[in-house]
Write an enzyme that holds these catalytic residues in place. Structure first.
Site, PDB file in Angstrom:
ATOM      1  N   LEU A  16       0.744  -0.984   0.085  1.00  0.00           N
ATOM      2  CA  LEU A  16       0.102  -0.192  -0.018  1.00  0.00           C
ATOM      3  C   LEU A  16       0.777   1.126   0.113  1.00  0.00           C
ATOM      4  CD1 LEU A  16      -2.578  -1.058   2.626  1.00  0.00           C
ATOM      5  CD2 LEU A  16      -2.934  -0.874   0.163  1.00  0.00           C
ATOM      6  N   GLY A  17       1.993   1.156   0.544  1.00  0.00           N
ATOM      7  CA  GLY A  17       2.978   2.471   0.629  1.00  0.00           C
ATOM      8  C   GLY A  17       4.216   2.073   1.197  1.00  0.00           C
ATOM      9  N   GLY A  20       9.434   6.425   5.877  1.00  0.00           N
ATOM     10  CA  GLY A  20      10.762   6.258   6.260  1.00  0.00           C
ATOM     11  C   GLY A  20      11.119   5.062   7.116  1.00  0.00           C
ATOM     12  N   MET A  21      10.150   4.341   7.711  1.00  0.00           N
ATOM     13  CA  MET A  21      10.463   3.218   8.737  1.00  0.00           C
ATOM     14  C   MET A  21      10.269   2.018   7.858  1.00  0.00           C
ATOM     15  SD  MET A  21       9.014   3.014  12.441  1.00  0.00           S
ATOM     16  CE  MET A  21      10.184   3.508  13.529  1.00  0.00           C
ATOM     17  N   VAL A  24       3.904  -0.776   4.399  1.00  0.00           N
ATOM     18  CA  VAL A  24       2.715  -1.108   4.590  1.00  0.00           C
ATOM     19  C   VAL A  24       2.075  -1.758   3.565  1.00  0.00           C
ATOM     20  CG1 VAL A  24       0.392  -0.409   5.414  1.00  0.00           C
ATOM     21  CG2 VAL A  24       2.485   1.144   6.004  1.00  0.00           C
ATOM     22  N   LYS A  44       2.399  -3.485   8.795  1.00  0.00           N
ATOM     23  CA  LYS A  44       3.518  -2.500   8.444  1.00  0.00           C
ATOM     24  C   LYS A  44       4.913  -3.376   8.901  1.00  0.00           C
ATOM     25  CE  LYS A  44       5.585   1.976  10.167  1.00  0.00           C
ATOM     26  NZ  LYS A  44       5.225   3.463  10.722  1.00  0.00           N
ATOM     27  N   ASP A 138       2.824  13.325  12.121  1.00  0.00           N
ATOM     28  CA  ASP A 138       2.566  12.946  10.706  1.00  0.00           C
ATOM     29  C   ASP A 138       1.450  13.188  10.132  1.00  0.00           C
ATOM     30  OD1 ASP A 138       3.836  12.861   8.000  1.00  0.00           O
ATOM     31  OD2 ASP A 138       4.036  10.522   8.120  1.00  0.00           O
TER      32      ASP A 138
END
Length: 151
Positions: A16-17, A20-21, A24, A44, A138
């Protein structure tokens, strides 16, 4: 993650995306492992380059702990996590819908009533987040999902 796209009890479907970490993913919870009937969840995964970085692992652990404390109908709920996995991960409720950013790009600004409802829901979410002792750093149109039951 194994080569078949399995993370804990969850089967990865599509990315999905990426942030920075880590990544997902939309995933299936086929056995109701998250304590419910079978459903879709968001998983995630920490970036593989960060799994040996103690500072990043500690940050991810803090994120899991913070997410666990937040209770709001306007915040995706933490369902499960494994901080000791080869690639640490967390699973949360999946909200089906476009992001606020995508919606506005496609349809233009929200009508007054919808904008007020969105503002009220976001304010309620932020109150719940702050009541849990968390600061959301965020909150952007890209991170607000407009689900069928609200944002």
């Amino acid at each position: 993650m194994d080569p078949q796209g399995q993370v804990g009890p969850y089967r990865l479907i599509e990315q999905l995306g990426r942030g920075g970490m880590g990544e997902v993913w939309l995933a299936d919870d086929p056995t109701g492992a998250a304590g419910s009937t079978p459903r879709r969840v968001a998983v995630k995964l920490i970036d593989p380059a960060m799994v040996d970085d103690a500072a990043w692992l500690a940050r991810f652990a803090r994120e899991v702990d913070a997410t666990r404390r937040v209770d709001s109908p306007y915040v995706a709920r933490l369902l499960d996590a494994d901080l000791t996995a080869v690639r640490p991960w967390l699973a949360s409720t999946y909200v089906a819908g476009p992001t606020l950013e995508a919606h506005i790009s496609r349809h233009g600004p929200l009508a007054t009533g919808a904008l007020r409802a969105l503002g009220a829901a976001l304010a309620e979410a932020l109150v719940a987040i702050h009541d849990a002792g968390v600061v959301h750093r965020d909150l952007t149109p890209r991170n607000v999902v407009l689900g069928p039951d609200g944002p």
